[in-house]
Scaffold this motif. Structure first.
Motif, mmCIF file in Angstrom:
data_model
loop_
_atom_site.group_PDB
_atom_site.id
_atom_site.type_symbol
_atom_site.label_atom_id
_atom_site.label_comp_id
_atom_site.label_asym_id
_atom_site.label_seq_id
_atom_site.Cartn_x
_atom_site.Cartn_y
_atom_site.Cartn_z
ATOM 1 N N SER A 95 32.717 33.454 44.882
ATOM 2 C CA SER A 95 31.583 33.773 44.021
ATOM 3 C C SER A 95 31.933 34.789 42.944
ATOM 4 C CB SER A 95 30.417 34.283 44.865
ATOM 5 O OG SER A 95 30.794 35.431 45.590
ATOM 6 N N THR A 96 33.059 35.524 43.118
ATOM 7 C CA THR A 96 33.457 36.457 42.072
ATOM 8 C C THR A 96 34.165 35.742 40.927
ATOM 9 O OG1 THR A 96 35.488 36.911 43.313
ATOM 10 C CG2 THR A 96 33.650 38.427 43.630
ATOM 11 N N ASP A 97 34.614 34.511 41.161
ATOM 12 C CA ASP A 97 35.261 33.716 40.125
ATOM 13 C C ASP A 97 34.193 32.809 39.516
ATOM 14 O OD1 ASP A 97 36.687 31.943 38.555
ATOM 15 O OD2 ASP A 97 38.327 31.708 39.985
ATOM 16 N N GLN A 98 33.537 33.306 38.474
ATOM 17 C CA GLN A 98 32.403 32.588 37.910
ATOM 18 C C GLN A 98 32.814 31.231 37.329
ATOM 19 O OE1 GLN A 98 29.197 33.571 38.279
ATOM 20 N NE2 GLN A 98 30.110 35.169 39.556
ATOM 21 N N GLU A 99 34.025 31.148 36.781
ATOM 22 C CA GLU A 99 34.471 29.884 36.207
ATOM 23 C C GLU A 99 34.635 28.821 37.288
ATOM 24 O OE1 GLU A 99 38.118 28.100 33.441
ATOM 25 O OE2 GLU A 99 37.885 30.271 33.714
ATOM 26 N N ALA A 117 33.259 28.843 40.319
ATOM 27 C CA ALA A 117 31.952 28.558 40.911
ATOM 28 C C ALA A 117 31.130 27.660 39.992
ATOM 29 C CB ALA A 117 31.210 29.864 41.193
ATOM 30 N N GLY A 118 31.204 27.915 38.673
ATOM 31 C CA GLY A 118 30.462 27.090 37.728
ATOM 32 C C GLY A 118 30.961 25.659 37.697
ATOM 33 N N ARG A 125 29.767 41.533 49.446
ATOM 34 C CA ARG A 125 29.182 40.910 48.250
ATOM 35 C C ARG A 125 28.167 41.868 47.620
ATOM 36 N NH1 ARG A 125 28.774 35.154 47.992
ATOM 37 N NH2 ARG A 125 26.557 35.418 47.538
ATOM 38 N N ALA A 185 26.148 40.651 44.392
ATOM 39 C CA ALA A 185 25.544 39.321 44.435
ATOM 40 C C ALA A 185 24.050 39.396 44.754
ATOM 41 C CB ALA A 185 26.252 38.464 45.490
#
Length: 406
Positions: A186-190, A192-193, A388, A391
């Protein structure tokens, strides 16, 4: 007049900011600043990062009242974000039930409520037990240490959602891969997206297939409703996110909390029938869905103050669930406590639709885990467990555990 409402808390100076973070060495407790504000006043004026002057509610009775009051809106675009200045908040995506009001919300909820009855969730208990046993067997065969999130806490709710939505067996591996990325990275937004986009495209294809060939599952049933393709696709993605991230983090963080409270761990291990009560207490104590917002649709008098139309109220659910006026000794994990009435699933018309499924999964998974591995323990110092903290759903990114071989 003596009882005339005011627009600022008695005895206050500058409006409060939202206390965030976790105090060192207290991974299960809200920041002490929330409790201090609650003791001062359960409803105080709050300065938001974008400059908006709104409110912060921390008391149990106050938060519960706002949840139930139709004069407050859940529409995202009417709110101000309490954690950072992100600019205007866009409306909820199609199918996201948490960011809409009646009558739009009512239309969705009426269609879904019969699919989430206690009876139907009990029917899924047997499947939850089978899935849990499969992953415990795999852990035992492979031996420790393992990351409990990846090996146990994440796949159980992922597969249960597959059961509920009707994801074909042949697709469940890739479904789980996408889910795993969204939970553990979840810290890697790319990343996760990208996983969310792939999942959305898959869900669209799945809905089209079920419209052509209806099946006996939730998505199959809903193809006969008046929901459009986009609405049903969005709803499927929403149910995945709402049911996966929360339950996975509750199983992992709940296990972490029990390992940190060996007397309570021993209590549950000795009496598995305590599981339903224990799950309610863990929901109260941990409150992973820690903060939410509402916006006043009109002037509302509450706690002797006036919340003006258009003002945002941030509700600290974690502070409300630790309110000593509602729960004695609230900072102590007590599994045999009667924690009914906690706000971990929300309250009012937006109360978590899938709460019965979440209860089934937690009541099955956590007792089975601690029964299978009596020597279960952390495989790293507690202070090294990655939390987290940034989050919207609190929990752990990973939880290294091990046990003695039989």
């Amino acid at each position: 007049m003596e009882n005339e409402p005011t627009t600022c808390p008695a005895g206050s100076g500058e409006p409060a900011g939202l206390p965030t973070g976790r105090d060192a060495g207290c991974p299960f407790d809200p920041t002490a600043g929330l409790g201090e504000l609650r003791e001062q006043d359960p409803l105080v004026q709050m300065r938001y990062p974008d400059g908006h002057l709104g409110w912060l509610a921390t008391g149990y009775a106050t938060v519960r009242s706002i949840f139930a009051d139709p004069r407050f809106s859940s529409r995202y675009e009417k709110m101000h974000y309490p954690f950072a200045d992100l600019g205007p908040i866009p409306p909820a995506p199609v199918g996201d039930m948490t960011g809409i009001d009646a009558p739009e919300h009512t239309r969705f909820r009426k269609l879904l409520i019969s699919r989430f009855t206690v009876r139907r969730m009990r029917e899924l208990t047997t499947r939850a037990e089978e899935i849990t046993t499969d992953y415990l067997d795999a852990m035992e065969r492979g031996g420790g240490p393992v990351d409990l999130v990846e090996a146990f806490a994440q796949p159980i709710p992922a597969l249960m959602i597959c059961e509920l939505l009707g994801v074909p067996s042949a697709d469940r591996d890739k479904f789980q891969r996408w889910a795993n990325i969204m939970i553990t990275q979840s810290t890697d937004q790319e990343a996760a997206g990208a996983a969310m986009a792939a999942l959305g495209a898959y869900m669209s294809d799945l809905v089209a297939e079920k419209r052509a060939n209806p099946t006996d599952d939730m998505l199959g049933d809903l193809t006969a409703s008046d929901l459009s393709h986009d609405e049903l696709t969005g709803l499927g993605a929403f149910l995945l996110g709402a049911g996966l991230e929360t339950t996975a983090n509750m199983i992992a963080l709940g296990t972490f909390a029990l390992l940190n409270n060996p007397d309570q761990l021993a209590l549950l291990r000795a009496d598995p029938d305590l599981a339903p009560q224990a799950v309610e207490e863990l929901m109260r104590y941990l409150t992973i869905a820690h903060t939410t917002m509402k916006s006043a649709l009109e002037d509302v008098e509450l706690d002797g103050k006036v919340i003006r139309a258009g003002e945002t109220v941030t509700m600290s659910i974690e502070a409300a669930n630790r309110d000593p006026l509602r729960f004695p000794d609230p900072d102590v994990l007590t599994l045999d406590r009667k924690a009914t009435g906690h706000l971990g699933f929300g309250h009012g018309i937006h109360q978590c639709l899938g709460q019965q499924l979440a209860r089934v999964e937690m009541q099955v998974a956590i007792p089975a885990l601690i029964a299978r591995f009596p020597s279960l323990r952390l495989a790293a110092p507690a202070d090294d467990v990655p939390l987290r903290t940034g989050a919207s759903i609190y929990g752990v990114h990973s939880l290294p555990v091990t046990w003695d071989e039989a």
